[in-house]
Enzyme design. Structure first.
Site, PDB file in Angstrom:
ATOM      1  N   ARG A  59       0.839  -1.121  -0.011  1.00 26.81           N
ATOM      2  CA  ARG A  59      -0.156  -0.059  -0.068  1.00 26.81           C
ATOM      3  C   ARG A  59       0.890   1.299  -0.019  1.00 26.81           C
ATOM      4  NH1 ARG A  59      -1.935   1.403   4.727  1.00 26.81           N
ATOM      5  NH2 ARG A  59      -2.723  -0.659   5.292  1.00 26.81           N
ATOM      6  N   TYR A 112     -14.820  21.169 -11.555  1.00 27.44           N
ATOM      7  CA  TYR A 112     -15.400  19.843 -11.789  1.00 27.44           C
ATOM      8  C   TYR A 112     -16.685  19.494 -10.878  1.00 27.44           C
ATOM      9  CZ  TYR A 112     -14.730  14.877 -12.772  1.00 27.44           C
ATOM     10  OH  TYR A 112     -14.986  13.442 -12.962  1.00 27.44           O
ATOM     11  N   ASP A 184      -6.474  22.011  -9.668  1.00 24.95           N
ATOM     12  CA  ASP A 184      -6.616  20.986 -10.487  1.00 24.95           C
ATOM     13  C   ASP A 184      -5.974  21.416 -11.883  1.00 24.95           C
ATOM     14  OD1 ASP A 184      -7.454  19.253 -12.329  1.00 24.95           O
ATOM     15  OD2 ASP A 184      -9.512  19.174 -11.202  1.00 24.95           O
ATOM     16  N   LYS A 209      -6.779  11.222 -17.755  1.00 21.14           N
ATOM     17  CA  LYS A 209      -6.933  12.079 -18.809  1.00 21.14           C
ATOM     18  C   LYS A 209      -5.635  11.989 -19.744  1.00 21.14           C
ATOM     19  CE  LYS A 209     -10.841  12.623 -16.942  1.00 21.14           C
ATOM     20  NZ  LYS A 209     -11.239  13.615 -16.050  1.00 21.14           N
TER      21      LYS A 209
HETATM   22  C1  LIG Z   1     -11.934  13.567 -14.831  1.00 17.89           C
HETATM   23  C2  LIG Z   1     -11.550  14.559 -14.012  1.00 17.89           C
HETATM   24  C3  LIG Z   1     -11.411  14.685 -12.677  1.00 17.89           C
HETATM   25  C4  LIG Z   1     -11.564  13.339 -12.026  1.00 17.89           C
HETATM   26  O1  LIG Z   1     -10.645  12.262 -12.547  1.00 17.89           O
HETATM   27  P1  LIG Z   1     -11.100  10.764 -12.307  1.00 17.89           P
HETATM   28  O2  LIG Z   1     -10.144  10.159 -12.649  1.00 17.89           O
HETATM   29  O3  LIG Z   1     -12.247  10.340 -13.240  1.00 17.89           O
HETATM   30  O4  LIG Z   1     -11.623  10.556 -10.875  1.00 17.89           O
HETATM   31  C5  LIG Z   1     -10.927  15.667 -12.023  1.00 17.89           C
HETATM   32  N1  LIG Z   1     -10.495  16.725 -12.457  1.00 17.89           N
HETATM   33  C6  LIG Z   1     -10.989  17.257 -13.913  1.00 17.89           C
HETATM   34  C7  LIG Z   1     -10.761  18.561 -14.338  1.00 17.89           C
HETATM   35  C8  LIG Z   1     -11.347  16.179 -14.782  1.00 17.89           C
HETATM   36  O5  LIG Z   1     -11.785  16.314 -15.961  1.00 17.89           O
END
Ligand SMILES: *Cc1c(COP(=O)(O)O)cnc(C)c1O
Length: 396
Positions: A59, A112, A184, A209
């Site tokens: 972990r 988001y 973010d 992403k």
């Molecule tokens: C998709 C996304 C997230 C979350 O990511 P996951 O891997 O789907 O949990 C957070 N911030 C942004 C800007 C996103 O596009």
């Protein structure tokens, strides 16, 4: 990666190719292999007692996850990075690491949606109050800060509506009040935007992403400056959000080609966005790298490139018009997420999400992730969709 006298300041592309590799420790293999495991054996009582081993339990990381963490640390110019199993777990762990009961969090109204749901839906149970603010806020942010404010959460640009935030200004104010700023940075990636260099404390990524880039793994990262490192590392350990080594292998593989993928995503997205701006039925294109964007000055000042994702506002038309547009697209799929090699669209309604600001656009919003396909093919597919949509416009 190690800086040498020949390479005192290697380029981002070189860092992407060389960080986190240890061929000497793994029979010469170029890539860090998948190292699955829970139990890690201690050599003797001394190594158990004094925590001297690099790895001590599944972990808490292993060679596969370490490689990804090292690459992202290098790219973000961070003190350290932890890998998490999704972008949302990176967000929740980062926030949990710096709040306590009774605190207040400020979140950009463009953030988001699941980030909002986490705060409104779960954190309220622990007595944490969330307030939303206009993403284009300036010094007025100081008016909503009080002695309970512990976190400002930013997303720049917002991944649906694409307002940019004045990060250097906000981090300066936050520091004055001893508030932690979390950004973010999924859209631009550290290749084009470096929040820690602009004063932020913590940067998170939905690695799902652009880092992964192939729509086949969930992933998240949290990178911090030196000040926040111990508390984030501890929260990551205590909440148990560890990533799988198989996933880590794929994330590292994705990262190695991030720069060339981003170049093509950027070029394709800009070309499509400029072309869409000229179409009658498109009222607005929300892409920060276009001179028409209201925050373009901030873009030119703080970013060195742009991402794959932007939105358009189409002339008002009924829901059937959107269905006609999206249902028969041949290349663009419709789905959540983005960042893969393949193009996507997503109709969305920001008016139903916002609380601090009023979404004034009357037309339909369509978010577009531009993939790596041929640009002429993408245009043709969208053009046919726009023509289908326009048949539903009221003739005036
Ligand atoms: C998709 C996304 C997230 C979350 O990511 P996951 O891997 O789907 O949990 C957070 N911030 C942004 C800007 C996103 O596009």
């Amino acid at each position: 990666m190690k800086k040498t006298t020949i390479l005192p300041n290697p380029s981002m592309n070189t860092r992407l190719s060389h960080t986190g590799r240890r061929p000497d420790e793994q029979h010469g293999l170029v890539n860090t292999p998948v190292t699955r495991g829970s139990t890690i054996l201690f050599k003797n009582l001394k190594s158990l007692d004094n925590h001297s081993q690099t790895f001590s339990y599944g972990r808490m990381g292993n060679p596969s996850t370490r490689t990804v963490e090292e690459i992202v640390t290098e790219l973000e110019n961070a003190h350290g990075t932890v890998l998490t199993p999704s972008g949302l777990s990176a967000i929740s762990t980062a926030i949990l690491s710096c709040i306590k009961s009774g605190d207040e969090i400020l979140i950009s109204d463009s953030a988001y949606e699941p980030t909002r749901k986490l705060c409104d839906g779960l954190l309220t149970k622990f007595g944490v109050v969330t307030k939303y603010y206009d993403p284009r806020i300036g010094t007025e942010i100081e008016e909503i800060i009080n002695e309970k404010t512990s976190v400002i959460f930013l997303e720049s640009p917002g991944s649906l509506t694409f307002e940019l935030q004045d990060l250097p200004l906000i981090t300066k104010i936050a520091k004055k009040h001893n508030i932690t700023t979390i950004v973010d940075n999924s859209w631009a990636t550290p290749l084009y935007y470096r929040p820690l260099d602009l004063g932020a404390d913590i940067v998170i990524h939905a690695g799902t992403k652009m880092f992964v880039g192939h729509s086949d793994v969930m992933s998240g990262t949290i990178s911090t400056n030196e000040k926040l490192w111990e508390s984030v590392k501890k929260a990551h350990y205590l909440t148990g959000v560890c990533a799988s080594p198989d996933d880590a292998f794929l994330i590292a593989r994705g990262l190695r080609t991030l720069a060339i993928r981003m170049e093509t995503h950027q070029k394709n997205a800009l070309e499509l966005a400029s072309w869409l701006e000229k179409q009658d039925i498109v009222e607005k294109v929300l892409h920060p790298a276009l001179p028409s964007h209201p925050d373009h000055t901030i873009f030119r000042r703080d970013f060195s490139g742009s991402g794959s994702l932007f939105s358009i506002i189409l002339k008002p038309a009924p829901r059937e018009a959107i269905a006609a547009l999206v249902d028969d697209l041949e290349l663009f799929g419709m789905g959540y997420s983005w960042g893969g090699y393949e193009s996507l669209v997503l109709p969305a309604k920001p008016e139903n999400i916002r609380t601090a600001t009023v979404w004034k656009e009357k037309g339909n919003l369509l978010r577009i992730h531009v993939g790596l396909e041929g640009i002429a093919d993408l245009k043709a597919d969208l053009m046919a969709g726009l023509n289908r949509y326009s048949q539903f416009l009221e003739i005036k």
